[in-house]
Design a protein around this motif. Structure first.
Motif, PDB file in Angstrom:
ATOM      1  N   UNK A  31      29.111  61.250  56.485  1.00 30.86           N
ATOM      2  CA  UNK A  31      28.494  62.515  56.880  1.00 30.86           C
ATOM      3  C   UNK A  31      27.335  62.854  55.963  1.00 30.86           C
ATOM      4  N   UNK A  32      27.504  62.622  54.655  1.00 31.81           N
ATOM      5  CA  UNK A  32      26.432  62.909  53.704  1.00 31.81           C
ATOM      6  C   UNK A  32      25.251  61.962  53.919  1.00 31.81           C
ATOM      7  N   UNK A  33      25.558  60.693  54.218  1.00 28.25           N
ATOM      8  CA  UNK A  33      24.478  59.744  54.483  1.00 28.25           C
ATOM      9  C   UNK A  33      23.704  60.139  55.723  1.00 28.25           C
ATOM     10  N   UNK A  34      24.415  60.610  56.748  1.00 36.66           N
ATOM     11  CA  UNK A  34      23.756  60.996  57.995  1.00 36.66           C
ATOM     12  C   UNK A  34      22.852  62.199  57.774  1.00 36.66           C
ATOM     13  N   UNK A  35      23.305  63.173  56.999  1.00 35.29           N
ATOM     14  CA  UNK A  35      22.461  64.347  56.773  1.00 35.29           C
ATOM     15  C   UNK A  35      21.247  63.979  55.924  1.00 35.29           C
ATOM     16  N   UNK A  36      21.401  63.021  55.026  1.00 37.02           N
ATOM     17  CA  UNK A  36      20.255  62.578  54.229  1.00 37.02           C
ATOM     18  C   UNK A  36      19.247  61.845  55.114  1.00 37.02           C
ATOM     19  N   UNK A  37      19.724  61.000  56.009  1.00 36.43           N
ATOM     20  CA  UNK A  37      18.841  60.304  56.940  1.00 36.43           C
ATOM     21  C   UNK A  37      18.121  61.297  57.855  1.00 36.43           C
TER      22      UNK A  37
END
Length: 187
Positions: free
Chosen positions: A53-59
């Motif tokens: 989830x954190x990776x997706x929001x960063x992307x």
């Protein structure tokens, strides 16, 4: 109450092995092939846990930033105007025919005083307020919208006529004031 005495090594192995595995099967198990995302090996590196989830929001943040930079380069008529709260602005907005419309009748000029701004990436917007035909009108305009053609600042610090600075981020108190104080249009 019956208590079982554990040795320190037995306690360590009981805590490190998941419940679904027996201790005999755990000895044969390769630590790199553990099915659990949250598993960290005891010896060696302790990598930081990275949530999908954190990776997706960063992307999403990076994509949003790239698109806003591209739009700023593509539409200098909108983004070269330095707009602040309290300024009077005029925007040309396409009302009919879509983005590819070239008819001058499809473009509407909207004027007003900026009473608030919201900086949220692609959803960045300005709130403008004006009096049209004696009736107060308030609009929220997304400045990254493809329907916004141009934005020009008519007068800086329109509210106080340049006598003092605007020290508030939102001028919502103008809603209760006399409409002649923030009237931009002439009719």
């Amino acid at each position: 109450m019956l208590r079982t005495a554990f040795t320190a090594s037995a306690r360590r192995t009981a805590l490190s092995v998941p419940r679904s595995f027996s201790t005999a099967a755990a000895a044969d198990l390769d630590e790199n092939l553990m099915p659990f995302v949250h598993y960290r090996p005891r010896n060696g590196e302790n990598p930081k846990f990275k949530s999908p989830r954190k990776r997706a929001s960063k992307l999403f943040y990076e994509i949003n930033k790239e698109v806003t930079e591209q739009l700023k380069e593509a539409k200098p008529a909108v983004f070269d105007a330095h707009v602040e709260v309290g300024d009077s602005v005029e925007l040309q907005i396409i009302t009919e025919g879509g983005v590819a419309s070239t008819k001058p009748s499809d473009v509407e000029k909207v004027r007003g005083v900026v009473i608030g701004m919201a900086s949220r990436g692609l959803a960045t917007s300005i709130h403008i307020r004006d009096v049209v035909y004696g009736e107060p009108v308030e609009r929220k305009i997304h400045i990254y919208s493809p329907l916004v053609k141009t934005m020009t600042v008519l007068e800086k610090n329109f509210i106080y006529k340049g006598r003092r600075k605007v020290k508030k981020a939102k001028l919502y108190h103008l809603r209760g004031r006399n409409p002649t104080e923030y009237r931009v249009t002439k009719w």
